[in-house]
Design a protein around this motif. Structure first.
Motif, PDB file in Angstrom:
ATOM      1  N   PRO A   1      -3.299  -5.522   8.156  1.00 53.44           N
ATOM      2  CA  PRO A   1      -4.753  -5.351   8.297  1.00 53.44           C
ATOM      3  C   PRO A   1      -5.158  -3.914   8.600  1.00 53.44           C
ATOM      4  N   GLN A   2      -4.250  -3.132   9.168  1.00 50.33           N
ATOM      5  CA  GLN A   2      -4.567  -1.750   9.543  1.00 50.33           C
ATOM      6  C   GLN A   2      -4.324  -0.758   8.400  1.00 50.33           C
ATOM      7  N   MET A   3      -3.724  -1.226   7.312  1.00 49.04           N
ATOM      8  CA  MET A   3      -3.351  -0.343   6.214  1.00 49.04           C
ATOM      9  C   MET A   3      -4.548  -0.145   5.268  1.00 49.04           C
ATOM     10  N   ASN A   4      -5.535   0.607   5.740  1.00 53.75           N
ATOM     11  CA  ASN A   4      -6.784   0.762   4.988  1.00 53.75           C
ATOM     12  C   ASN A   4      -6.583   1.284   3.573  1.00 53.75           C
ATOM     13  N   VAL A   5      -5.758   2.322   3.425  1.00 56.01           N
ATOM     14  CA  VAL A   5      -5.581   2.949   2.119  1.00 56.01           C
ATOM     15  C   VAL A   5      -4.744   2.064   1.207  1.00 56.01           C
TER      16      VAL A   5
END
Length: 897
Positions: free
Chosen positions: A710-714
């Motif tokens: 979920p934190q891997m925006n890119v």
């Protein structure tokens, strides 16, 4: 028109000899084999989607989606422009003579043409052609798979020949030769070699300007120059599409100027805005000053990179003859993890040395003192310039001058490539010396004492360096010296010094063996010169003997890099069957698991695959049978075409992952000129996200990786639906596949558009915003901040994918803004919403965004670069002009060839 066929006999003999030598050296190519070329395997991975599209649709896709989330395809493969005669010339050459026979023949034939253009007789021209063609670097790049570079080198000589011929006596014939050769030079698409060729042409142009000015013939100079300028324009026109496309793309590639003013390392303190490549990147491969000796002594810095222990014959020799040193090698590897290298120069690594032949070096040296032809001066000047530029970071003040002030010099990396000019210059000068030795024989006989002094001085210096090389050269690399210093603080310094001395002794021995090998050819060559000047032998004996000696010397050295040796089972070591190399990679369990999941969701994929297999069996010459690798290639080509997801392989480098790109669209890839913004995205975010996932999978498997997703925006905004990694367990390592539920998809409606001051702000904000809900833009984009309302039933989804055409359908209860997980590139991409062209906005640093009207409808994105359309027209015109030029010269008696 009477034709004297006798005068063409030497040329026919030369052509036949060149063909024979090329065939004998690379004869497995005629038996269905190809050289095992590392870069070609990578290239096939890069270009798999492009080639598959061409086969199915019989058109140039111009865009590829299988690496770095998408980029122009004309930067990966040569684009075929309809009506371009160069395409058919190139195809004909390579169909009659399979590579590398074709390029080796062109090496020789092109240089032979150059020699004739400067007025040398055919026999001396053959000497020059062979000396040029078998220079070691030209064989090494074939082994490496640098095919476009090899062909560009092959066309250099006839360009130079035509240029000189135009100024010497035949301006129209010379200009036509320049037009054809330069057109082919540009077509094979290695602009760095072409750029360096331009430096040589510039030097020759200055020489002719001065020469004609002194003789009061400036009018003639400018008239001839106008013909040559017209020839170059025609060559440029024939390649306009590729050149213009490259020019457009270069502005946004890693060779272009950055929009950023911040560094990813210290949050905005370091100014990184620049135009062109980074200096360290440009000069990473820099020729060592001492390495210049390899022109004369092939192993001046070793035969090439590799482990001493990796050569079984050398291992057996050392075990028997030098067990102490052998034990040192083994101990360094087992206890310290150090692999003692066979190369000790300044470059990070090298496949082999640049060796032009000892005899060629000696004759070129003598040419500078005894040849009267003033062409030697511009050639000598460019030789010195090339060597100094090849030194790169080892001569940084000079390199900085060119990076800062010489147009386009900062667009190219690996400055060592400029040594191709040196490898052209030395055979040129050597052949000039032989020519004048023959034509001015009486003068040389009268002044032979002077000649002997120069030869004696040359051999004396050579012998001194050979006998006591430690006084002139270093035999350890900078990194090795650092290791020895570190070891001295950990163990007995005397022990370390003893190991260092043993290594130096070994390498001195390697150097001296190589030097004495060069010396034996020098001695025989000098003996031939003496016998000729004593009138004991005829000039033809001298030329043929020198040619034979140079060929033997270079041939034996080159065979260390590409040879026809076989294993005990009878298989070629350096070659493989074309069918096997046609499929460079085999799909693994993870690839098949992705295939299985996608086919389960869409059975149509398998139906289309079966149709393609059946059609291939019918159309091919395989009697209805296809190899498993061919079927696998069809399977994954079809999968790539009928789906549109991306893969992040955390177990491979993002910039060196052609294998994943062969089977799937991927966030990684392999290319020397990716988009600058994509590289910056890697530097700021994607590289770190990949590393985080790599470590999570390795240490905690799928569960830990899922907690980070979920934190891997890119990663998510680039639609990485599948994550591949390697996990460690008590049972060992194993590859795992994770389906990413947080991937944003192919397109999505956002709740708002946020406008930030500049690209610095946007790239930093990528980690802070929910990119599925907010689109980030800069003030420079024609967008205003706005918010949007999403209602149940609103959607946007992809309906079909081709690299150059994407179709989406949507339903919007109110006006919406859609973000597409596709790389923004304004030079060609167009968007049509319900048939009306709509502006594509750059959002989220490098993605596409489109304003969507209320209602239901279709969005179509097509890649139609103007450069391709214009390039096709220009290619037609230039091809017509070239054909007319040839016909005119053959049939107008005044300008007979």
């Amino acid at each position: 028109m009477n034709i004297d066929f006798k005068k063409y006999i030497p040329h026919l003999v030369a052509t036949g000899l060149f063909l024979l030598l090329a065939v004998v050296y690379y004869y497995p190519a005629l038996q269905g084999y190809q050289v095992k070329q590392g870069d070609i395997s990578q290239h096939k991975g890069m270009s798999h989607e492009i080639n598959s599209h061409k086969e199915v649709f019989e058109e140039e896709p111009l865009w590829q989606g299988n690496m770095f989330a998408g980029m122009p395809a004309y930067q990966t493969t040569k684009v075929r422009y309809t009506g371009n005669i160069l395409v058919y010339i190139n195809d004909t050459i390579n169909s009659i003579l399979p590579p590398p026979i074709s390029v080796t023949f062109l090496y020789m034939f092109g240089f032979y043409v150059l020699m004739l253009c400067i007025g040398l007789n055919p026999w001396v021209s053959i000497f020059g052609a062979i000396a040029f063609a078998f220079s070691s670097y030209f064989v090494i790049i074939i082994e490496a798979g640098h095919n476009s570079k090899a062909f560009a080198i092959a066309y250099m000589a006839p360009v130079v020949g035509g240029f000189i011929l135009a100024y010497r006596k035949k301006p129209l014939v010379g200009a036509l030769l320049v037009a054809f050769a330069m057109a082919m030079e540009i077509y094979v698409n290695h602009l760095q070699v072409t750029y360096y060729l331009g430096l040589l042409i510039l030097a020759l142009g200055i020489y002719f300007l001065i020469d004609f000015s002194k003789k009061g013939r400036l009018r003639e100079f400018f008239k001839t120059s106008s013909y040559l300028i017209a020839a170059v324009i025609i060559a440029l026109m024939a390649n306009f599409g590729n050149l213009f496309s490259t020019y457009e793309y270069s502005k946004v590639s890693t060779r272009g100027k950055s929009e950023l003013t911040i560094s990813p390392k210290n949050s905005g303190q370091e100014d990184i805005a620049k135009n062109g490549l980074d200096r360290d990147y440009i000069t990473r491969w820099s020729y060592g000053k001492e390495e210049t000796f390899s022109l004369l002594i092939p192993d001046a810095k070793g035969p090439g990179s590799g482990a001493v222990l990796g050569n079984q014959e050398e291992v057996e020799r050392l075990r028997a003859e030098n067990p102490t040193f052998f034990n040192y090698l083994v101990n360094e590897y087992q206890n310290n993890g150090n692999i003692i290298n066979t190369y000790w120069g300044d470059q990070p690594g090298t496949s082999g040395s640049v060796y032009i032949g000892a005899i060629v070096f000696l004759l070129a040296f003598l040419a500078m003192f005894f040849v009267k032809n003033k062409l030697k001066w511009p050639v000598f000047a460019i030789t010195i310039l090339a060597i100094m530029l090849a030194w790169g970071k080892n001569f940084m003040w000079f390199t900085d001058l060119f990076i800062d002030y010489f147009p386009m010099y900062n667009k190219f990396r690996a400055v060592t490539i400029i040594m191709v000019l040196v490898e052209l210059a030395f055979p040129f000068l050597a052949a000039l010396f032989i020519h004048e030795l023959i034509s001015r024989k009486s003068e040389f006989i009268a002044n032979q004492r002077k000649l002997y002094k120069f030869i004696g001085g040359f051999l004396f210096v050579f012998l001194i360096i050979t006998l006591v090389p430690e006084n002139f050269l270093s035999f350890t690399s900078a990194n090795e010296e650092i290791q020895f210093t570190q070891q001295s603080t950990q163990v007995n310094p005397q022990t370390v010094e003893g190991s260092r001395n043993a290594l130096i002794d070994y390498r001195v021995d390697v150097f001296q063996k190589s030097a004495f090998g060069s010396l034996k050819y020098l001695v025989v060559a000098v003996l031939l010169l003496v016998l000729f000047l004593k009138e004991k032998i005829q000039w033809k004996v001298v030329v043929v003997s020198l040619t034979g000696l140079v060929l033997i010397d270079l041939w034996l050295n080159d065979k260390r890099y590409v040879n026809n040796e076989k294993s005990k089972t009878g298989e070629f070591l350096a070659w493989d069957r074309k069918e096997k190399l046609a499929t460079p990679y085999a799909a693994g369990p993870v690839d098949y698991e992705i295939y299985k999941r996608e086919v389960t969701k869409s059975p149509k994929i398998k139906e289309l695959e079966d149709q393609y297999v059946a059609r291939t069996k019918q159309e091919g010459s395989t009697h209805g049978r296809l190899s498993p690798s061919t079927i696998e290639g069809i399977k994954f080509s079809n999968l790539m075409r009928e789906t549109h997801y991306r893969v992040l392989n955390t177990s491979a480098r993002l910039d060196a992952d052609a294998q994943t790109a062969y089977f799937h669209k991927t966030l990684g890839g392999y290319h020397g000129a990716k988009m600058k913004k994509y590289q910056e995205l890697i530097d700021f975010h994607l590289g770190q996200e990949q590393y985080t996932l790599q470590q999570a999978i390795s240490q905690g498997g799928k569960a830990m990786a899922n907690s980070y997703l979920p934190q891997m925006n890119v990663v998510n905004m680039l639609n990485a639906k599948y994550i591949v990694g390697v996990t460690n367990s008590d049972q060992g390592q194993g590859q795992v596949l994770i389906e990413n539920p947080y991937a944003n998809g192919n397109a999505w409606f956002v709740k708002g558009v946020k406008v930030l001051p500049n690209s610095d702000s946007v790239i930093l904000a990528l980690k802070d915003y929910d990119l599925k809900s907010i689109a980030l833009a800069t003030n420079s984009v024609n967008l205003k901040e706005n918010s949007y309302t999403l209602n149940p039933g609103d959607f946007i989804q992809i309906e079909s994918y081709l690299p150059n055409k994407l179709k989406y359908t949507y339903n919007a209860s109110s006006e919406q803004f859609a973000v597409f997980s596709e790389i923004f590139y304004e030079k060609g991409w167009k968007a049509y919403v319900n048939g009306d062209e709509t502006e594509i906005h750059e959002v989220d640093f490098l993605l596409r965004g489109v304003q969507i009207p209320k209602g239901q409808g279709e969005i179509v994105m097509v890649f139609e670069p103007y450069s391709y359309q214009l390039g096709s027209v220009m290619a037609y015109v230039a091809s017509f002009m070239l054909i007319v030029g040839v016909i005119s010269l053959f049939f107008v008696r005044k300008y007979q060839l």
